[in-house]
Scaffold this motif. Structure first.
Motif, PDB file in Angstrom:
ATOM      1  N   PHE A 168       0.877  -1.127   0.021  1.00 45.73           N
ATOM      2  CA  PHE A 168       0.036  -0.057  -0.044  1.00 45.73           C
ATOM      3  C   PHE A 168       0.809   1.302  -0.045  1.00 45.73           C
ATOM      4  CE2 PHE A 168      -2.231   3.319   2.353  1.00 45.73           C
ATOM      5  CZ  PHE A 168      -3.608   3.438   1.595  1.00 45.73           C
ATOM      6  N   LEU A 169       1.978   1.407   0.845  1.00 44.90           N
ATOM      7  CA  LEU A 169       2.793   2.432   1.034  1.00 44.90           C
ATOM      8  C   LEU A 169       3.612   2.772  -0.246  1.00 44.90           C
ATOM      9  CD1 LEU A 169       3.864   2.471   4.741  1.00 44.90           C
ATOM     10  CD2 LEU A 169       2.262   4.129   3.552  1.00 44.90           C
ATOM     11  N   GLU A 170       3.901   1.637  -0.836  1.00 48.00           N
ATOM     12  CA  GLU A 170       4.935   1.867  -1.996  1.00 48.00           C
ATOM     13  C   GLU A 170       4.002   2.388  -3.340  1.00 48.00           C
ATOM     14  OE1 GLU A 170       6.081  -2.247  -3.181  1.00 48.00           O
ATOM     15  OE2 GLU A 170       7.709  -2.147  -1.675  1.00 48.00           O
ATOM     16  N   PHE A 171       2.605   1.918  -3.171  1.00 46.84           N
ATOM     17  CA  PHE A 171       1.782   2.413  -4.548  1.00 46.84           C
ATOM     18  C   PHE A 171       1.365   3.990  -4.109  1.00 46.84           C
ATOM     19  CE2 PHE A 171       0.372  -1.893  -5.453  1.00 46.84           C
ATOM     20  CZ  PHE A 171       0.516  -1.874  -6.674  1.00 46.84           C
ATOM     21  N   LYS A 172       1.181   4.234  -2.763  1.00 42.98           N
ATOM     22  CA  LYS A 172       0.709   5.694  -2.512  1.00 42.98           C
ATOM     23  C   LYS A 172       2.123   6.689  -2.559  1.00 42.98           C
ATOM     24  CE  LYS A 172      -3.242   5.005  -2.157  1.00 42.98           C
ATOM     25  NZ  LYS A 172      -4.068   5.666  -3.135  1.00 42.98           N
ATOM     26  N   GLU A 173       3.545   6.126  -2.070  1.00 40.46           N
ATOM     27  CA  GLU A 173       4.638   6.974  -2.323  1.00 40.46           C
ATOM     28  C   GLU A 173       4.407   7.142  -3.751  1.00 40.46           C
ATOM     29  OE1 GLU A 173       7.370   4.646  -0.055  1.00 40.46           O
ATOM     30  OE2 GLU A 173       6.617   5.381   1.761  1.00 40.46           O
ATOM     31  N   GLN A 174       4.430   6.305  -4.658  1.00 40.82           N
ATOM     32  CA  GLN A 174       4.544   6.510  -6.192  1.00 40.82           C
ATOM     33  C   GLN A 174       3.650   7.583  -6.555  1.00 40.82           C
ATOM     34  OE1 GLN A 174       6.897   5.425  -8.118  1.00 40.82           O
ATOM     35  NE2 GLN A 174       5.964   6.515  -9.843  1.00 40.82           N
ATOM     36  N   GLU A 175       2.397   7.312  -5.921  1.00 39.78           N
ATOM     37  CA  GLU A 175       1.369   8.149  -6.540  1.00 39.78           C
ATOM     38  C   GLU A 175       1.724   9.658  -5.916  1.00 39.78           C
ATOM     39  OE1 GLU A 175      -3.472   8.997  -5.078  1.00 39.78           O
ATOM     40  OE2 GLU A 175      -2.516   6.898  -5.115  1.00 39.78           O
ATOM     41  N   TRP A 176       2.241   9.815  -4.811  1.00 39.02           N
ATOM     42  CA  TRP A 176       2.685  11.094  -4.122  1.00 39.02           C
ATOM     43  C   TRP A 176       3.720  11.724  -5.098  1.00 39.02           C
ATOM     44  CZ3 TRP A 176       0.681  15.056  -1.912  1.00 39.02           C
ATOM     45  CH2 TRP A 176       1.342  16.144  -1.249  1.00 39.02           C
ATOM     46  N   SER A 177       4.688  11.083  -5.382  1.00 35.36           N
ATOM     47  CA  SER A 177       5.817  11.380  -6.078  1.00 35.36           C
ATOM     48  C   SER A 177       5.064  11.955  -7.437  1.00 35.36           C
ATOM     49  CB  SER A 177       6.852  10.061  -6.361  1.00 35.36           C
ATOM     50  OG  SER A 177       7.691  10.724  -7.192  1.00 35.36           O
ATOM     51  N   ARG A 220       3.836  17.520 -10.764  1.00 35.08           N
ATOM     52  CA  ARG A 220       3.016  17.921 -11.795  1.00 35.08           C
ATOM     53  C   ARG A 220       2.748  19.523 -11.585  1.00 35.08           C
ATOM     54  NH1 ARG A 220       3.703  13.666 -14.028  1.00 35.08           N
ATOM     55  NH2 ARG A 220       2.129  12.165 -14.582  1.00 35.08           N
ATOM     56  N   VAL A 221       2.574  20.392 -12.331  1.00 32.89           N
ATOM     57  CA  VAL A 221       2.482  21.705 -12.240  1.00 32.89           C
ATOM     58  C   VAL A 221       0.731  21.756 -12.344  1.00 32.89           C
ATOM     59  CG1 VAL A 221       2.666  23.991 -13.303  1.00 32.89           C
ATOM     60  CG2 VAL A 221       4.597  22.432 -13.151  1.00 32.89           C
ATOM     61  N   THR A 222       0.220  22.522 -11.476  1.00 35.55           N
ATOM     62  CA  THR A 222      -1.139  22.532 -11.586  1.00 35.55           C
ATOM     63  C   THR A 222      -1.831  23.721 -12.331  1.00 35.55           C
ATOM     64  OG1 THR A 222      -1.497  23.941  -9.390  1.00 35.55           O
ATOM     65  CG2 THR A 222      -1.535  21.311  -9.201  1.00 35.55           C
ATOM     66  N   ASP A 223      -2.941  23.969 -12.762  1.00 39.83           N
ATOM     67  CA  ASP A 223      -3.567  25.058 -13.080  1.00 39.83           C
ATOM     68  C   ASP A 223      -3.310  26.211 -12.276  1.00 39.83           C
ATOM     69  OD1 ASP A 223      -4.125  23.647 -15.577  1.00 39.83           O
ATOM     70  OD2 ASP A 223      -6.171  23.428 -14.974  1.00 39.83           O
ATOM     71  N   TRP A 224      -3.589  25.916 -11.107  1.00 40.34           N
ATOM     72  CA  TRP A 224      -3.665  27.162  -9.997  1.00 40.34           C
ATOM     73  C   TRP A 224      -2.016  27.693  -9.963  1.00 40.34           C
ATOM     74  CZ3 TRP A 224      -0.543  28.057  -5.732  1.00 40.34           C
ATOM     75  CH2 TRP A 224      -1.032  29.204  -4.963  1.00 40.34           C
ATOM     76  N   GLU A 225      -1.046  26.850  -9.951  1.00 35.93           N
ATOM     77  CA  GLU A 225       0.228  27.328 -10.026  1.00 35.93           C
ATOM     78  C   GLU A 225       0.656  28.243 -11.169  1.00 35.93           C
ATOM     79  OE1 GLU A 225       2.632  23.917  -7.386  1.00 35.93           O
ATOM     80  OE2 GLU A 225       1.690  23.388  -9.353  1.00 35.93           O
ATOM     81  N   MET A 226       0.228  27.625 -12.292  1.00 38.88           N
ATOM     82  CA  MET A 226       0.458  28.592 -13.556  1.00 38.88           C
ATOM     83  C   MET A 226      -0.366  29.761 -13.512  1.00 38.88           C
ATOM     84  SD  MET A 226       2.008  26.579 -15.841  1.00 38.88           S
ATOM     85  CE  MET A 226       1.859  27.214 -17.325  1.00 38.88           C
ATOM     86  N   ALA A 227      -1.408  29.964 -12.922  1.00 41.25           N
ATOM     87  CA  ALA A 227      -2.294  31.174 -12.937  1.00 41.25           C
ATOM     88  C   ALA A 227      -1.641  32.010 -11.733  1.00 41.25           C
ATOM     89  CB  ALA A 227      -3.617  31.045 -12.535  1.00 41.25           C
ATOM     90  N   GLN A 228      -1.157  31.475 -10.820  1.00 32.81           N
ATOM     91  CA  GLN A 228      -0.442  32.216  -9.722  1.00 32.81           C
ATOM     92  C   GLN A 228       0.897  32.861  -9.741  1.00 32.81           C
ATOM     93  OE1 GLN A 228      -2.158  32.764  -7.002  1.00 32.81           O
ATOM     94  NE2 GLN A 228      -0.661  33.756  -5.823  1.00 32.81           N
ATOM     95  N   TYR A 229       1.636  31.797 -10.525  1.00 33.57           N
ATOM     96  CA  TYR A 229       3.239  32.155 -10.755  1.00 33.57           C
ATOM     97  C   TYR A 229       3.637  32.663 -12.034  1.00 33.57           C
ATOM     98  CZ  TYR A 229       3.003  30.136  -6.048  1.00 33.57           C
ATOM     99  OH  TYR A 229       2.899  29.712  -4.798  1.00 33.57           O
TER     100      TYR A 229
END
Length: 73
Positions: free
Chosen positions: A47-56, A61-70
């Motif tokens: 479970f942790l291996e899958f979730k750590e990969q998902e978090w990584s 990823r650059v989000t739309d909010w980050e694009m708009a903000q920065y």
């Protein structure tokens, strides 16, 4: 409770909050002896291996909010 507790959060000092991110949820999971016991060693590891990969993947990823903000285009 059928109201927004974030707006009244200071009134409930003993109210527990959910993790704010997958990373925080993983940290809480690692501290929960009951969940760790129920999942077993292999289940926890997998479970942790899958979730750590998902978090990584999420963290890179650059989000739309980050694009708009920065980004000033």
């Amino acid at each position: 409770i059928d109201e927004n507790l974030f707006s009244r959060g200071t009134e409930f000092s003993d109210l527990e909050v959910l993790p704010g991110s997958l990373y925080e949820a993983m940290q809480a999971f690692k501290q929960d002896d009951l969940l760790l016991e129920m999942m077993g060693e292999l289940g926890t590891k997998t479970f942790l291996e899958f979730k750590e990969q998902e978090w990584s993947e999420f963290s890179t990823r650059v989000t739309d909010w980050e694009m708009a903000q920065y980004i000033n285009i």
